[in-house]
Each structure stands twice: as C-alpha cells, then as structure tokens.
Design a protein around this motif. Structure first.
Motif, short mmCIF file in Angstrom:
data_model
loop_
_atom_site.label_atom_id
_atom_site.label_comp_id
_atom_site.label_asym_id
_atom_site.label_seq_id
_atom_site.Cartn_x
_atom_site.Cartn_y
_atom_site.Cartn_z
N ALA A 1 0.83 -1.21 0.00
CA ALA A 1 0.00 0.00 0.00
C ALA A 1 0.86 1.26 0.00
N ASP A 2 1.92 1.27 0.80
CA ASP A 2 2.78 2.45 0.85
C ASP A 2 3.56 2.63 -0.45
N ALA A 3 3.95 1.52 -1.09
CA ALA A 3 4.62 1.64 -2.39
C ALA A 3 3.67 2.21 -3.43
N THR A 4 2.41 1.77 -3.41
CA THR A 4 1.43 2.31 -4.33
C THR A 4 1.14 3.78 -4.02
N LEU B 1 3.19 5.85 -2.73
CA LEU B 1 4.35 6.61 -3.20
C LEU B 1 4.24 6.88 -4.69
N ALA B 2 3.83 5.89 -5.46
CA ALA B 2 3.66 6.09 -6.90
C ALA B 2 2.58 7.14 -7.17
N MET B 3 1.49 7.10 -6.40
CA MET B 3 0.44 8.10 -6.56
C MET B 3 0.94 9.50 -6.22
N GLN B 4 1.76 9.60 -5.17
CA GLN B 4 2.26 10.92 -4.78
C GLN B 4 3.22 11.47 -5.83
N ARG B 5 3.95 10.62 -6.49
CA ARG B 5 4.82 11.09 -7.57
C ARG B 5 3.99 11.67 -8.71
N GLN C 1 7.67 6.61 4.50
CA GLN C 1 6.72 5.57 4.89
C GLN C 1 6.96 4.29 4.09
N ALA C 2 7.18 4.43 2.79
CA ALA C 2 7.40 3.26 1.96
C ALA C 2 8.68 2.52 2.36
N ALA C 3 9.73 3.29 2.67
CA ALA C 3 11.00 2.67 3.07
C ALA C 3 10.86 1.94 4.40
N GLU C 4 10.15 2.57 5.35
CA GLU C 4 10.01 1.95 6.67
C GLU C 4 9.12 0.71 6.63
N SER C 5 8.03 0.77 5.90
CA SER C 5 7.15 -0.40 5.84
C SER C 5 7.83 -1.54 5.09
#
Length: 486
Positions: A174-177, A179-183, A230-234
C-alpha cells in the motif's frame, strides 16, 4: 527392609533413563499449526533440516514475491521465532524432570581408635525420600498441563508471525502504491506551476495565482518525502519479519494490492447487495463460535488453570505429608557387620504449609479470572472483526465500482472539454489531481480490507489479533484546490 530399598533404588535407576526429547514437542506444535494454517515450520537445531530450510528460503526468494511466500520465508528464517521454539525444550525438560524420583543419599563414616590397637569401625547409610514416590504422579500432571500451555503458546507465536508478516506485506504494498500516486501528484503540481508561470509571463494571470500553484507544488514535494519515508520503513518492517539481511533484503514487491474479490472466500461471509451497493453479510454468531472453539489463547489459559489446580493439590499433599526419608545403615563394630533400617521425618511444627496453600489458591483464582477475561476478549474480537470486515469490504468495493470509474470519466470528459477549448489546463490538472487522491484513498481502503481479512483469519485460526488501528482511516480532507480556471 533391604528388598524395599532395592526396589526404590531400582526405580531411581529406571526413572533416570527418561530422555528429554524436545523434537517430540515441536512435532506437536507442527501438527497444531498445519491443522490451522497451510504453512511449513522448521526448528533449526544444527541438523540436516537447517540446510533444507536455507535452500527453501533461497528458492522462495528467487521467484516473484507474494504474500504467501513472504509468510513462508518468515516462518523458516525469522530467528526470534527460532528462539521461541526453545521454550518447548524447557517445557519438555520440565515434564521429564517431574517424572523423576529424588536421588538417594549415600553416606559413609570411619571411626579410628586413638591407640590404633584395632581396625577402624566403618559405617554406611543410604536414604531415599520415601513419600516422593507418591508425589511424583501429581508433579507429572502439573508439568503435563504446563507443557500443553507452552505448546499452545509456541503454536500461537507461529501464527502471530505469519499474521504480522501478512499485514506488513500489505502495508508495504500500500505504501509503495501510495508513493507512486504521490509522484503523480508532484508531476501534476509541477505542471500546474509551470503553466501558471508561463501564463504570468504572457500577462494572462495575476501573481497570486502563480504563488498559489507554487505553494501546491512545494507542498506536494514535502508530501512526497513523507511518502518515501513511509514506503521505506514499511518495506524494512517486512524485511525484518522475514529475517533477511544483506543482498537478500533487496526484495521486489508486486506492483499493486489485489482487488477485493467479488465473492468472499470466508465460509461465514457472503456477498449481497443493499441499495444497489455490494455488501458483505457476516454471520457474526458463526465467527464467534469458531473463534472460541479454536482459540489457542483460551486453550493455554485453560491449561494454566488446570496446572495450577493440580499444583494446589500437590501443595496440599506436601503440607499434610511432610518429608519422610527411609533408608538403611550398615556398620562394622569389632570386626562384625550390623545392619538395620533408618527413618527420618520432618515434623511440621512451624511451617505447616499454610502460606504456600494460600499463595496457590490466590494464583488459581488469578488464572481463572484471566481465563474468563480471555473468553470475553475473544468473543468481543469476533464481533469487532466481523463488523470491520463488512465495513472495509463495502468501502473498497465502492471505490472499485463507483468512485474510481467516476473519477476516470471526469478526467476523460475534462480532456474532451480542454480539446474543445471549453476549459483550461488548470481544469484538467485539477481533475487529474482529484483522481490521484481518490486512488490513494482507495489503496488505503483496500489495505484496511486485507488487514481485516488477515486479522479475522488469525482469530479463527486460534490467535488473538491486535485490534488497534485496523479500521478505515477518516480522511483528513480533500486535495488542495487550485485557483479558479482561466
């Protein structure tokens, strides 16, 4: 009397042959886990199974990582779980120890005459705790219940790790997705800022509009930093649960979370419609029954109560029957040997066991109260998770079937209007930004659904999940609005 002593000594020798076999305890745990979850567990004890486990981990990591392979790697490779298995060795050793008789006490003496005119007088004694023979079955029953409690707790630790790994996988996805949305949001904001700057150079927009677009862009960049963290930590949390380090920690996550299935695979959940919307109908009573029947927490608590009840009985026996040592003595006097029995008894004049009995009764009441409290918690968790699953499933399906298609149509229609010169670039950018925000919220709703699924699976497998923070998050607000279109 000599025959009694020989029998007692023989019993000691036989009981000393009892071996500690912790692998037998692990086989019991393996059977419990396999019965509740389709996973493989291995206890690394330095044998041939260690190499097989390492080969299995390498094989799993060589393929595309899925939630199931991540869970299996964690169960084979997590060292904290391996440390937990040692509790089985301790419990099984205590069970063997409880079945052993106390060791006999051998003694000897030698008395020499001062004038050395005759040979020394020799004496030998042997003593055995006679009543220990009767207390041993009680001690073994206590240890058996404590062993069962330890087995349930270790099996629960296996299921806990599987559930935590599953949740960490979903969160990392979810956090990786996100992150893609935030980009995408950053690209959108940058395009808006660039367009406003060009329009300002042409004199078509005031400076305040350019500053507003710049503020949106800078905020989007800050939000991107947060999303990256968040993506890195999760991701690292997942790697940690899998027990990976070095090059093996560079795992590749799948691109997106799996959508909500149209039909729920859970036996007590069925799909239905309400007001034209898909809903999940959950048989709460069935969930509650299944949770109570399979609960390892309740089973461990029940074994604790039974062990304490047996221990209370042992304490009562020990207070009524004091230490009684029975043995024999052989002595040589003036060259002739003499032998006879010897008895020693501890009289309970001061310590009559009243304090030990009171402490045991208090501990029994405490464990009974914890057992009933655990039953209340399990039933409440069943109702909570049944409602949570229904809510998260409905929300995620609503995003899938209504919100996201609507946002996609809005973007498409806005682009058509832009091509027809009926709206400006800012209208297109705002529609795209709102679509990205809706997608991000959908990902959060989807993650909440899969977390609720994992928690409910864990509960009916027999383990109490953590109920904090697993529901739908309340949106903090909609996306920042751009200035009026120009």
């Amino acid at each position: 009397m000599s025959r009694v002593l020989l029998v007692a000594v023989g019993a000691v020798v036989v009981s000393g042959c009892a071996a500690v076999r912790p692998q037998a305890a692990f086989d019991d745990v393996r059977a419990t886990v396999v019965e509740r979850a389709d996973v493989r567990v291995t206890w690394r004890t330095g044998g041939a199974e260690d190499a097989a486990a390492e080969a299995a981990v390498d094989s799993l990591l060589a393929d595309s990582l899925t939630v199931e392979t991540a869970v299996q790697v964690a169960l084979l490779h997590n060292r904290r779980l391996q440390a937990t298995y040692e509790d089985l060795g301790v419990a099984q050793a205590a069970l063997v120890q409880a079945g052993l008789l106390s060791n006999p006490v051998f003694g000897g003496r030698s008395l020499w005459a001062l004038d050395e005119s005759r040979a020394p007088d020799l004496g030998f004694t042997v003593a055995l705790e006679f009543l220990d023979v009767f207390r041993t079955p009680l001690r073994r029953r206590v240890a058996q219940n404590e062993y069962q409690a330890a087995r349930f707790r270790v099996a629960g630790a296996v299921l806990d790790l599987a559930a935590r790994t599953r949740a960490a996988f979903v969160r990392a996805q979810a956090d990786a997705t996100g992150l893609a949305m935030q980009r995408r949001v950053v690209q959108n904001a940058e395009a808006g800022y660039t367009a406003s700057a060009l329009l300002r150079q042409a004199g078509n927009v005031p400076a305040v509009d350019v500053l507003a677009e710049q503020a949106l862009y800078e905020q989007a960049r800050l939000d991107l930093l947060v999303a990256e963290g968040q993506a890195a930590e999760s991701r690292e949390a997942l790697v940690r649960l899998m027990g990976l380090s070095g090059p093996a920690a560079a795992i590749d996550l799948p691109g997106a979370l799996a959508p909500v299935p149209a039909e729920s695979p859970l036996a007590f959940v069925r799909a239905a419609t309400e007001g034209g919307l898909p809903v999940a109908v959950v048989d709460v009573a069935a969930v509650e029954r299944a949770a109570v029947e399979t609960s390892l927490d309740l089973a461990a608590a029940r074994a604790d109560v039974e062990a304490m009840a047996q221990r209370l009985g042992l304490t009562n026996v020990e207070s009524v029957l004091p230490d009684l040592e029975v043995g024999g003595e052989a002595e040589r006097d003036d060259g002739e040997w003499k032998a006879g029995p010897e008895v020693e008894v501890v009289l309970p004049l001061f310590d009559q066991g009243q304090a030990r009995r009171a402490a045991a009764r208090a501990e029994l009441r405490r464990r009974q109260a914890l057992y009933y409290a655990t039953a209340v918690d399990v039933r409440s968790a069943a109702r909570t998770l049944a409602q949570r699953l229904a809510t998260t499933r409905r929300a995620a399906l609503h995003y899938q079937t209504a919100v996201l298609p609507l946002r996609a149509q809005l973007v498409q229609q806005t682009l058509l209007q832009y091509n027809a010169m009926q709206t400006g670039v800012f209208g297109v950018l705002q529609a795209q930004q709102q679509e990205a925000e809706a997608t991000r919220r959908y990902v959060d709703a989807l993650a909440a659904y899969w977390q609720a699924r994992a928690d409910l699976d864990l509960l009916v497998q027999g383990r109490m999940p953590n109920l904090d923070g697993g529901g739908l998050a309340v949106p903090s607000g909609g996306p920042a609005m751009r200035p009026a279109d120009h």
